[in-house]
Structure formats: structure tokens, C-alpha cells
Enzyme design. Structure first.
Site, PDB file in Angstrom:
ATOM      1  N   ASP A   1      -4.773   7.863  -5.370  1.00 19.88           N
ATOM      2  CA  ASP A   1      -4.999   7.306  -4.031  1.00 19.88           C
ATOM      3  C   ASP A   1      -3.733   7.129  -3.203  1.00 19.88           C
ATOM      4  O   ASP A   1      -3.738   6.406  -2.210  1.00 19.88           O
ATOM      5  CB  ASP A   1      -5.764   5.973  -4.137  1.00 19.88           C
ATOM      6  CG  ASP A   1      -5.095   5.004  -5.103  1.00 19.88           C
ATOM      7  OD1 ASP A   1      -3.976   5.284  -5.548  1.00 19.88           O
ATOM      8  OD2 ASP A   1      -5.704   3.956  -5.393  1.00 19.88           O
TER       9      ASP A   1
ATOM     10  N   LYS B   1       2.095  -6.536  -9.896  1.00 16.91           N
ATOM     11  CA  LYS B   1       1.464  -7.558  -9.040  1.00 16.91           C
ATOM     12  C   LYS B   1       2.146  -8.921  -9.175  1.00 16.91           C
ATOM     13  O   LYS B   1       1.549  -9.890  -9.656  1.00 16.91           O
ATOM     14  CB  LYS B   1      -0.041  -7.662  -9.360  1.00 16.91           C
ATOM     15  CG  LYS B   1      -0.762  -6.328  -9.537  1.00 16.91           C
ATOM     16  CD  LYS B   1      -1.569  -5.919  -8.329  1.00 16.91           C
ATOM     17  CE  LYS B   1      -1.818  -4.432  -8.224  1.00 16.91           C
ATOM     18  NZ  LYS B   1      -2.615  -3.745  -9.201  1.00 16.91           N
TER      19      LYS B   1
ATOM     20  N   ASP C   1      -1.051   3.579  -0.137  1.00 17.94           N
ATOM     21  CA  ASP C   1      -2.167   3.625  -1.092  1.00 17.94           C
ATOM     22  C   ASP C   1      -3.427   3.502  -0.252  1.00 17.94           C
ATOM     23  O   ASP C   1      -3.674   2.452   0.351  1.00 17.94           O
ATOM     24  CB  ASP C   1      -2.032   2.457  -2.076  1.00 17.94           C
ATOM     25  CG  ASP C   1      -3.195   2.392  -3.069  1.00 17.94           C
ATOM     26  OD1 ASP C   1      -4.306   2.848  -2.733  1.00 17.94           O
ATOM     27  OD2 ASP C   1      -2.991   1.878  -4.171  1.00 17.94           O
TER      28      ASP C   1
END
Ligand code: GDD
Ligand code: MG
Length: 364
Positions: free
Chosen positions: A110, A163, A219
Site C-alpha cells: 500500500d 507505532k 501509505d
């Protein structure tokens, strides 16, 4: 050279589009996402591409057979019985990735940018260590993987934090890697994460480097970012291959960055742009205003509609004087009635909308 594309699962964050097509086949700037990647990989000399999937490969087989011929490349599917995460699929495809000693590329399906595969291969060879990942700077790094470099070293990565909850830096993992085949020895055949397990282990041995990306990156795995990514891509096209865009001399093109498929039809007195893509077979009526939006194949926008920050799904119709905005996404074959207002609606395939959608919501 060889490459593996992590195609993965259901693409839930790109619903309702992914209810009709797997994410890699959703058209970005009028071409399936995966075609952008296959084209760039083969241009850099890749001869074998593995698509790592964990659901319904048969939907993609037709399209991929075509690319295999068009780009003269071997494309194989590696199908997981259970999702193996972002590292397990590399081990599962060891027979292809490890078939010779040359390094191999890995990409998230992606991510969109001007893929720098040739430069990567040269950079990777020059430092001689096990892995290189592409990094890019973002303002909001918390939804990505972040790299922290070794002190006094421009490229060697000290820590990789997926993250991060607290700020550790703003150079993030762009989801594009090149590895020596020895990396396959670090991965077990089980569900495992390259970000959580493999990268930390390679970093610990001082074997992972970063290369900075030039130009845009996005993304595009969710609608808001898909639209932003489209804007960035069109701006980049404007700088590199302006000829591929619809000429600004067209009376309806407003502010540039407009990509209209040759088979699409545009009516009288429209104002289109900036940042619009219109797919094959689309029909735009008279006096239509389009900005920052994507019309997918065979969709229709009727006279005097006003459409902004919206993705119109395949074969869908937007009624006359309708107004769509605020990251509205219409799935396949949706009908928006005349004079209807949709504010941030996510409309499931085959629905017909006859009442205003005043607040962002999912319409099923
Ligand atoms: N084959 C396979 N099997 N593919 C998978 C699986 C799996 O079990 N799980 C995820 N994938 C694929 C996804 O389809 C996608 O192409 C890629 O792996 C990354 O997964 P995402 O779900 O898109 O992860 P992300 O966007 O939250 O984070 C990743 O990408 C960021 C850049 O966009 C991480 O790699 C981050 O570190 C990175 O910054
Ligand atoms: Mg992603």
C-alpha cells in the site's frame, strides 16, 4: 533480482472499495496499485516477484498473468494457510527469495512513491551489511515504524520502534526494503512481525541501514490517505512527466494536476481540478465541479454536481445538483440521488441514497 510484495489480507481500512476488489487491484491514478510496483521493480531489473497473500489469490490471478507478460517477469503467489504477519511470508517464499545469493526487495503493497530500487541496490551493496530500509520524514510518526540511528552514524539503525507511543524521531519506515538472503535464517515459519521481531534483531547486530527517500511518499491504505497520496502523485507527475496529465489548455481544467482517461467523457462548462483522476468509461455531465477527487471506472457524475475530497466507486452515479465532500467514499454501483448532500459518508456497494447524509457515517 527477486522481490516479495506483502499483499496481505482484507484491506479493511480501505472499505468500502475493498469489498469489491482486493486492495492491490484498486486503481490509484487509473492503474492498479500493484501495477505501479510491478512496473518499477521490473524497470530495476527484477525477474521474479512473489505475491504473499492470505486470502483468495484467484481474484488476482488474471490481472497478474497479464503483467507477467507485459513486463516479462515471473510472478508467483505464495498463499498462507493462516496470516503469517509481515515476516513469516518471507520464510514461506524461501525457495524463490533464496534461490541464489543476490539480495531481494520486500514491499508493503500500500505504499506509493517514486520507488528508488536501483539506488537502493547500489546503496545496499556499498555498505555491505544485511539489510537496508527506505525511510521518509513525516510530521505525525505515531502510526508508523520509526528508526533511531546510531550516534555519529548517518545510516546504521540503532533501534526500530513500531507505532511509538512516545516521540523517538520522525524518520519512518516507508515499507520498502532490500535484504541479503541471510535474513531468511533469522525468520521462523510462523506468524511473526518484521517490525516487532526481525528488525530489532538485525539492529542489535548493527546490520540494518536506512536510506532517505527523495520526493513524495504515502501509505494509501485508507481513504483519507488515498486522496492525499493521489494529490502528491499528481504533483510529482506534473514535475516529471507533465505530458501524461490532461493539458491545462483544456477549458475545464482548473489549477492543474488532472488525469483523465482518454475514454472518459466530460460535458460543457465543467470546472475540474486541482487533483482529480477520472477513470476509463466515466461520464461527467455539464457544469460539474470536481476537486481533489477520484472517479473510478465507469462512474457517472450528472449535471451541476459538486464533488470534493471524494472517491466515487466503479459504476456508481452521482445525481444532479448533488454535493459530496469530506472524504466521502462510494463503493461499487452506488447511486446518489439528485440534490442529495453527503458529508463524509462511506457508502457500501449497491446502495441507493435518497436522503442527505449530514454527518460522517457508514451507510449499509
Ligand atoms: N502476506 C501477508 N500476510 N501480508 C500481510 C500480513 C499477513 O499476515 N499482514 C499484513 N500484511 C501486509 C499488508 O497488506 C501491507 O501491505 C503490509 O503487510 C503492511 O501492513 P499494514 O497493515 O499496511 O501495516 P501498517 O501500514 O500499519 O504499518 C506498516 O507500514 C508502515 C508504512 O506504511 C509497517 O511496516 C510500518 O513500520 C510502516 O511505517
Ligand atoms: Mg499500511
Amino acid at each position: 533480482m527477486k522481490a516479495l510484495i506483502l499483499v496481505g489480507g482484507f484491506g479493511t481500512r480501505l472499505r468500502p472499495l475493498t469489498l469489491s476488489k482486493p486492495k492491490p487491484l484498486v486503481e490509484f491514478a487509473n492503474r492498479p496499485m500493484i501495477q505501479h510496483q510491478v512496473e518499477a521493480l521490473t524497470a530495476a531489473g527484477v525477474t521474479d516477484i512473489v505475491l504473499a497473500v492470505n486470502y483468495r489469490p484467484e481474484i488476482m490471478e488474471g490481472a497478474l498473468k497479464e503483467y507477467s507478460k507485459q513486463y516479462n517477469v515471473n510472478i508467483t503467489f505464495s498463499v498462507e494457510q493462516e496470516p503469517l504477519g509481515t515476516a513469516g511470508p518471507l520464510k514461506l517464499a524461501e525457495n524463490v527469495l533464496g534461490k541464489d545469493d543476490s539480495p531481494f526487495f520486500v514491499l508493503n503493497a500500500d505504499v506509493i512513491c517514486n520507488y528508488p530500487f536501483k539506488e537502493m541496490a547500489a546503496f545496499h551493496k556499498a555498505h555491505g551489511d544485511e539489510g537496508t530500509i527506505i525511510v521518509t520524514k513525516v510530521e505525525e510518526p505515531s502510526k508508523y515504524g520509526v528508526v533511531v540511528h546510531r550516534e555519529n552514524h548517518p545510516s546504521r539503525i540503532d533501534r526500530f520502534v513500531e507505532k511509538p507511543v512516545e516521540f523517538v524521531g520522525n524518520r519512518i519506515n516507508a515499507g520498502i526494503y532490500i535484504f541479503n538472503t541471510s535474513v531468511l535464517n533469522r525468520i521462523e515459519l510462523r506468524p511473526t512481525s518484521i517490525e516487532q521481531e526481525t528488525f530489532p534483531a538485525i539492529c542489535k547486530d548493527g546490520q540494518l541501514h536506512s536510506m532517505d527517500l527523495e520526493g513524495f511518499w504515502m501509505d494509501v491504505g485508507q481513504p483519507k490517505d488515498f486522496l492525499s497520496g493521489t494529490c502528491l502523485y499528481l504533483s510529482s507527475l506534473q514535475k516529471r512527466h507533465a505530458k501524461e496529465l490532461t493539458p491545462v489548455s483544456e477549458p475545464f481544467v482548473y489549477g492543474g494536476n488532472v488525469l483523465i482517461h482518454p475514454t472518459a467523457k466530460v460535458g460543457q462548462n465543467c470546472r475540474i481540478g486541482p487533483n482529480v483522476t477520472i477513470g476509463p468509461g466515466c461520464v461527467v455531465g455539464d457544469g460539474v465541479r470536481l476537486q481533489r477527487c477520484v472517479l473510478l471506472k465507469d462512474s457517472k457524475v450528472k449535471d451541476h454536481a459538486w464533488v470534493k475530497s471524494t472517491i466515487v466507486g466503479w459504476g456508481s452515479t452521482v445525481g444532479r445538483w448533488a454535493r459530496l465532500e469530506n472524504t466521502t467514499v462510494l463503493g461499487e454501483d452506488v447511486t446518489i440521488g439528485d440534490e442529495i448532500y453527503v458529508n463524509g459518508g462511506s457508502v457500501l456497494p449497491h446502495k441507493s441514497i435518497k436522503a442527505n447524509v449530514e454527518v460522517p457515517s457508514i451507510i449499509m
